[in-house]
Enzyme design. Structure first.
Site, PDB file in Angstrom:
ATOM      1  N   GLU A 111      26.682  47.616  40.473  1.00  0.00           N
ATOM      2  CA  GLU A 111      26.484  47.479  41.902  1.00  0.00           C
ATOM      3  C   GLU A 111      27.748  46.998  42.582  1.00  0.00           C
ATOM      4  O   GLU A 111      28.604  46.359  41.983  1.00  0.00           O
ATOM      5  CB  GLU A 111      25.378  46.477  42.164  1.00  0.00           C
ATOM      6  CG  GLU A 111      25.751  45.121  41.638  1.00  0.00           C
ATOM      7  CD  GLU A 111      24.604  44.136  41.666  1.00  0.00           C
ATOM      8  OE1 GLU A 111      23.450  44.565  41.684  1.00  0.00           O
ATOM      9  OE2 GLU A 111      24.899  42.938  41.666  1.00  0.00           O
ATOM     10  N   CYS A 143      24.394  38.679  43.170  1.00  0.00           N
ATOM     11  CA  CYS A 143      25.049  39.505  42.165  1.00  0.00           C
ATOM     12  C   CYS A 143      24.118  39.844  41.008  1.00  0.00           C
ATOM     13  O   CYS A 143      23.412  38.998  40.509  1.00  0.00           O
ATOM     14  CB  CYS A 143      26.286  38.784  41.666  1.00  0.00           C
ATOM     15  SG  CYS A 143      27.458  38.582  42.994  1.00  0.00           S
TER      16      CYS A 143
HETATM   17  N1  SAH Z   1      31.443  36.187  36.212  1.00  0.00           N
HETATM   18  C1  SAH Z   1      32.167  35.704  37.317  1.00  0.00           C
HETATM   19  C2  SAH Z   1      32.008  36.541  38.569  1.00  0.00           C
HETATM   20  C3  SAH Z   1      30.641  37.083  38.891  1.00  0.00           C
HETATM   21  S1  SAH Z   1      29.400  35.936  39.338  1.00  0.00           S
HETATM   22  C4  SAH Z   1      31.815  34.258  37.593  1.00  0.00           C
HETATM   23  O1  SAH Z   1      30.879  33.757  37.015  1.00  0.00           O
HETATM   24  O2  SAH Z   1      32.523  33.634  38.371  1.00  0.00           O
HETATM   25  C5  SAH Z   1      29.836  35.495  41.005  1.00  0.00           C
HETATM   26  C6  SAH Z   1      29.297  34.149  41.457  1.00  0.00           C
HETATM   27  O3  SAH Z   1      27.878  34.215  41.681  1.00  0.00           O
HETATM   28  C7  SAH Z   1      29.517  33.056  40.430  1.00  0.00           C
HETATM   29  O4  SAH Z   1      30.006  31.895  41.025  1.00  0.00           O
HETATM   30  C8  SAH Z   1      28.123  32.850  39.909  1.00  0.00           C
HETATM   31  O5  SAH Z   1      27.987  31.594  39.359  1.00  0.00           O
HETATM   32  C9  SAH Z   1      27.278  33.076  41.134  1.00  0.00           C
HETATM   33  N2  SAH Z   1      25.871  33.315  40.851  1.00  0.00           N
HETATM   34  C10 SAH Z   1      25.346  34.009  39.839  1.00  0.00           C
HETATM   35  N3  SAH Z   1      23.989  33.996  39.898  1.00  0.00           N
HETATM   36  C11 SAH Z   1      23.657  33.275  40.977  1.00  0.00           C
HETATM   37  C12 SAH Z   1      22.421  32.898  41.575  1.00  0.00           C
HETATM   38  N4  SAH Z   1      21.258  33.255  41.036  1.00  0.00           N
HETATM   39  N5  SAH Z   1      22.435  32.154  42.692  1.00  0.00           N
HETATM   40  C13 SAH Z   1      23.638  31.786  43.243  1.00  0.00           C
HETATM   41  N6  SAH Z   1      24.830  32.108  42.720  1.00  0.00           N
HETATM   42  C14 SAH Z   1      24.854  32.836  41.604  1.00  0.00           C
END
Ligand code: SAH
Ligand code: SF4
Length: 411
Positions: free
Chosen positions: A90, A394
């Site tokens: 996505e 995401c």
């Molecule tokens: N893998 C990388 C980039 C993708 S995730 C990373 O972890 O930084 C992008 C952001 O979305 C990250 O900060 C992650 O912790 C956050 N994220 C993932 N799932 C989430 C959720 N359910 N609620 C809020 N933020 C979330």
């Protein structure tokens, strides 16, 4: 062999030379693809016909078909892309504020902001770019704007931030994350990373302009380092999409050696966002298994060593999960951990995923957490996830896609 969408101008020069073309045709092919999103050789009108025919024979670039498109009430556009092997990823396009100065949000009270849009669009930092180019012609205009300061163009469009994926799923297993729960299916190639931007940019409605790209979709970009690094070079190439490096942000769960590598390879110019989510090893390991391998001490050392340019800051992402990392004590620990680092902190109340045991704190706790950070002198914003009504967090749309497929199979 490097796939067509991921080739640099120099690599195209080599290819076209092998096909009997002239060296400068390589740069032209690169421009057609990257600056104008034209992938069909027959449409590359300034190339000699025999070269166009030979290039067409090489076959198409990465296939990334949009198989789902949803536009939320707030204009957030979420695309589900199906790749050549049926894998789905996505990408999300998030319209921000219009370029008109008067339309900028007030960060003082408006500490609620776009989670993804704002990370690479820090208006407190000096803006050194005139806006990104959609075509070679616009690139030239952009160069003029650099010299003259600003143009009408800068102020008359809505800036869009695109959030892109780097893997199908993710191996890191963060407990609050839909991609982590799904596990890793495979890495994306550099062509598949760039394809998201080419496809996304082509779908922008009139009046919107791609301004920022954040690597915050599915996957851990630094676990797929080579593809991520190549895609960064392509997205920021002045003859291509031409994004300013400072408007491209890589978000990572904290892969220490690769953070150092990124700093070395790009001189610290690529924006860095760290998914911290906890300020002590015990809490962080519970939320993010990667913390066992790279505990906070090592991570903080890597951040201090990142060759950040003057006036730039590292973004700290802190997803607030009720009862796990959201106490005032956690907030105070965070202020101590970050002391002396040039950072801004984004607090993101957790977006719900299927694990009902995890949820966002109530707004009172979120505000109290923010207050501790503000009082300690940090820039600290509460970010709302944009496009909630299209599952814009995401990993969520791709997961919905996967579920839909399961249902179809069963029917
Ligand atoms: N893998 C990388 C980039 C993708 S995730 C990373 O972890 O930084 C992008 C952001 O979305 C990250 O900060 C992650 O912790 C956050 N994220 C993932 N799932 C989430 C959720 N359910 N609620 C809020 N933020 C979330
Ligand atoms: Fe992977 Fe980032 Fe999700 Fe963690 S938060 S599982 S690193 S995508």
């Amino acid at each position: 062999m490097v796939p067509p969408l991921a080739r640099t101008p120099e690599e195209w020069t080599e290819v076209v030379s092998g096909l009997g073309g002239r060296a400068f045709h390589g740069k032209q092919v690169f421009r057609w693809i990257q600056a104008r999103s034209v992938l069909e050789a027959e449409k590359m009108s300034d190339l000699p016909a025999p070269l166009r025919a030979s290039l067409a024979d090489l076959g198409p670039g990465a296939r990334a078909n949009v198989t789902h498109e949803r536009v939320a009430a707030d204009g957030t556009r979420k695309l589900l892309l199906t790749l050549h092997d049926g894998a789905t990823i996505e990408t999300v396009l998030i319209p921000g504020v219009s370029g008109r100065k008067g339309d900028l949000p007030n960060p003082v009270n408006g500490s609620f902001d776009d989670a993804d849009a704002s990370v690479a669009d820090d208006d407190e930092e000096e803006d050194e770019t005139p806006g990104e180019a959609r075509s070679a012609e616009e690139g030239a205009r952009g160069a003029n704007a650099l010299r003259t300061g600003t143009t009408a163009e800068d102020t008359d469009y809505v800036r869009v931030t695109q959030c892109i994926s780097t893997q199908v799923g993710c191996a890191m297993g963060c407990v609050f994350c839909a991609s982590g729960v799904a596990g890793l299916k495979r890495h994306l190639g550099p062509d598949e990373i760039v394809a998201q931007v080419l496809v996304g940019r082509a779908r922008l409605p009139e009046g919107q302009r791609l301004r920022n790209v954040v690597y915050m979709g599915m996957g851990e970009p630094l676990a797929n380092y080579d593809a991520t690094a190549r895609s960064l070079r392509l997205l920021t190439h002045p003859d291509g999409i031409g994004l300013s490096a400072r408007r491209v942000t890589v978000s990572t769960s904290g892969l220490v050696p690769q953070i150092a590598q990124l700093g070395k390879d790009f001189g610290g110019n690529i924006g860095l966002a760290i998914s911290l989510h906890a300020a002590d090893d015990e809490a962080r390991t519970r939320l993010m298994p990667i913390n066992k391998k790279y505990p906070l001490d090592a991570l903080m050392r890597a951040l201090r060593a990142y060759p950040l340019p003057r006036r730039r800051r590292i973004t700290i992402e802190y997803t607030l999960v009720a009862g796990k990392n959201d106490s005032l004590q956690d907030a105070r620990k965070l202020t101590r951990l970050l002391r002396g680092l040039p950072v801004k902190v984004n607090l993101i109340p957790m977006n719900p995923i299927s694990d009902a045991a995890l949820s966002a704190p109530d707004m009172g706790s979120v505000l109290a957490f923010q207050r501790v950070l503000c009082d300690a002198g940090y820039s600290c914003f509460i970010r709302r996830r944009r496009g909630d009504d299209v599952s814009a967090a995401c990993g969520q749309l791709a997961l919905l896609g996967a579920k839909a497929k399961v249902r179809v199979n069963r029917a």
